[in-house]
Design a protein around this motif. Structure first.
Motif, PDB file in Angstrom:
ATOM      1  N   THR A  24      35.807  47.304  37.746  1.00  0.00           N
ATOM      2  CA  THR A  24      36.506  46.844  36.252  1.00  0.00           C
ATOM      3  C   THR A  24      37.428  47.978  35.889  1.00  0.00           C
ATOM      4  O   THR A  24      36.901  49.197  36.504  1.00  0.00           O
ATOM      5  CB  THR A  24      35.822  46.279  35.397  1.00  0.00           C
ATOM      6  OG1 THR A  24      35.131  47.292  34.460  1.00  0.00           O
ATOM      7  CG2 THR A  24      34.806  45.436  35.701  1.00  0.00           C
ATOM      8  N   GLU A 376      48.650  40.196  31.236  1.00  0.00           N
ATOM      9  CA  GLU A 376      47.107  40.119  31.668  1.00  0.00           C
ATOM     10  C   GLU A 376      46.592  41.332  31.876  1.00  0.00           C
ATOM     11  O   GLU A 376      47.149  42.383  32.301  1.00  0.00           O
ATOM     12  CB  GLU A 376      47.066  39.298  32.912  1.00  0.00           C
ATOM     13  CG  GLU A 376      47.719  37.840  32.883  1.00  0.00           C
ATOM     14  CD  GLU A 376      47.022  37.098  31.825  1.00  0.00           C
ATOM     15  OE1 GLU A 376      45.669  37.174  31.719  1.00  0.00           O
ATOM     16  OE2 GLU A 376      47.569  36.538  30.884  1.00  0.00           O
ATOM     17  N   GLU A 378      44.925  42.687  34.379  1.00  0.00           N
ATOM     18  CA  GLU A 378      44.687  43.090  35.742  1.00  0.00           C
ATOM     19  C   GLU A 378      46.233  43.740  36.031  1.00  0.00           C
ATOM     20  O   GLU A 378      46.643  44.299  36.886  1.00  0.00           O
ATOM     21  CB  GLU A 378      44.603  42.136  36.751  1.00  0.00           C
ATOM     22  CG  GLU A 378      45.261  40.647  36.664  1.00  0.00           C
ATOM     23  CD  GLU A 378      44.862  39.687  35.642  1.00  0.00           C
ATOM     24  OE1 GLU A 378      44.936  38.698  35.696  1.00  0.00           O
ATOM     25  OE2 GLU A 378      43.768  40.237  34.804  1.00  0.00           O
ATOM     26  N   GLN A 379      47.349  43.351  34.918  1.00  0.00           N
ATOM     27  CA  GLN A 379      48.654  44.069  35.204  1.00  0.00           C
ATOM     28  C   GLN A 379      48.873  45.369  34.569  1.00  0.00           C
ATOM     29  O   GLN A 379      49.688  45.886  34.732  1.00  0.00           O
ATOM     30  CB  GLN A 379      49.691  42.998  34.490  1.00  0.00           C
ATOM     31  CG  GLN A 379      49.646  41.534  35.497  1.00  0.00           C
ATOM     32  CD  GLN A 379      50.589  40.680  34.628  1.00  0.00           C
ATOM     33  OE1 GLN A 379      50.345  40.307  33.600  1.00  0.00           O
ATOM     34  NE2 GLN A 379      51.772  40.455  35.396  1.00  0.00           N
TER      35      GLN A 379
END
Length: 399
Positions: A24, A376, A378-379
């Motif tokens: 992460t 988001e 993850e972006q």
């Protein structure tokens, strides 16, 4: 040596390679969690050294004068494999006592707790001014560009006595050096320009001293070359580290609504929040030291000349030191982390970094209660290829 299920088996003949991929954005690289003592490590240039991940052993190495910080003795787990040069005069972070002691003593007189306390009101003002600008511009915004980076940039420029009309070009080169994704020629040009700027600044401060750190140092026996290199080093250290702590800390909070609610409900625990962010995120993933003589470390024979990589991120997640270490707890009494190092090389500017973080987070959360990510999670682009970990940008929005 230790290993755990899912972690690579490590032997003398099959050295571990330091991982960089993170499960992460907020956790240490995968593969480190089970390594709590000392492990053979393979370096970029083929050197066979060691990796230390446990909290107690990391502190032991940092406090042991038999382990050197000298640049020319070090091998690096990442990056170019060429030989390293001795640190130029003034670049004391990569030196040992007594040379390091001389510089450190002079700088300690400038970076006092009292001075940092006096700076608090000014730092709070800088944070408010950039939040004002964000609100005038309106959402969305890049929190790195609009808030996280400018606060330490203005503070370190004022501490060094950089005139306001010169800060633009000054900081442009500093940003180039911290990006890590620029061509080598551009990086070298930025270094040359920054050193030239520092030489000009040293000459100006000698002619017209002010109430700033560089002016204070001109009263010592330091040469112009030493002063320029110290200024260069302080600018880089004071700009990139704190900017990434503020940005990555904001990213973490915006991804953890339950913990964010705790922080908003009780802003009186800002000190605990800051220390926990420093422990949990550990934006300087590792440090390196080289043995000056044969040393037994954690039951292993470290030979003279072998480099030891210290995993700060892993040490700060050691369950032997921090209960439930992989849980982010903004109310945790997280004192004792090694986010600022330990021993004679412990971060000189740690009180300044704390002051900037203590001003930034309460101001940001109070001013923009509806702040949220504009993309988001993850972006969000991460800085995985630079010595200082963080985010390249943090798109946010608010009502």
């Amino acid at each position: 040596m230790t290993s755990s299920e899912g972690s690579p088996e490590v032997t003398e003949t099959a050295a571990f390679k330091l991982p960089r991929d993170r499960p992460t954005p907020f956790d240490p690289p995968a593969g480190l969690a089970g390594l709590r003592e000392i492990t053979r490590l393979s370096y970029t240039d083929g050197h066979q050294g060691w990796l230390v991940t446990g909290y107690a052993l990391v502190r032991e190495v940092m406090a042991d004068p038999r382990f050197s910080a000298r640049a020319e003795l070090q091998h690096m787990p990442f990056g170019p494999a060429g030989p390293r040069q001795p640190a130029p005069p003034g670049m004391f972070l990569s030196t040992d006592p007594p040379e390091h002691t001389r510089y450190r003593r002079l700088l300690t007189g400038e970076f006092t707790v009292r001075r940092m306390r006096l700076l608090t009101e000014r730092i709070e003002q800088i944070a408010r001014e950039h939040l004002d600008a964000m609100e005038r511009q309106g959402p969305p915004a890049d929190l790195v560009e609009s808030f996280a980076a400018p606060i330490p940039a203005v503070v370190i420029c004022e501490l060094l006595g950089v005139p306001e009309d010169e800060r633009g070009r000054f900081l442009a080169h500093a940003v180039t050096l911290t990006r890590g994704d620029r061509p080598q020629e551009e990086m070298m040009a930025a270094v040359t320009a920054m050193v030239a700027h520092m030489r000009e600044l040293v000459a100006a401060r000698r002619a017209r001293p002010g109430d700033d750190v560089l002016s204070g140092l001109t009263r010592s026996d330091l040469t112009d070359e030493e002063l320029a290199n110290i200024g260069f080093m302080l600018l880089g250290a004071g700009l990139d580290t704190t900017a990434n702590m503020i940005a990555l800390g904001a990213f973490l909070l915006l991804c953890r609504p339950d913990e964010l609610a705790v922080v908003r409900a009780d802003p009186g625990h800002t000190d605990q929040l800051v220390e926990e962010l420093l422990r949990y995120l550990a934006i300087t993933p590792f440090l390196v030291r080289t043995a000056l003589e044969d040393v037994e470390l954690g039951g292993e024979p470290v030979r003279a000349g072998e480099t030891v990589t210290l995993s700060i991120a892993s040490a700060n997640r050691d369950p032997a030191r921090f209960p439930d270490p992989d849980r982010f707890d903004p109310l945790r009494p997280a004192g004792g982390h090694v986010g600022f190092g330990h021993g004679v090389h412990q971060c000189l500017g740690q009180q300044l970094a704390r002051a900037e973080m203590r001003a930034a987070f309460p101001a940001l959360l109070a001013r923009l209660p509806s702040l949220r990510l504009a993309v988001e999670p993850e972006q969000v682009p991460l800085r995985t290829d630079t010595p200082i970990y963080g985010v390249r940008a943090l798109p946010v929005t608010w009502e």
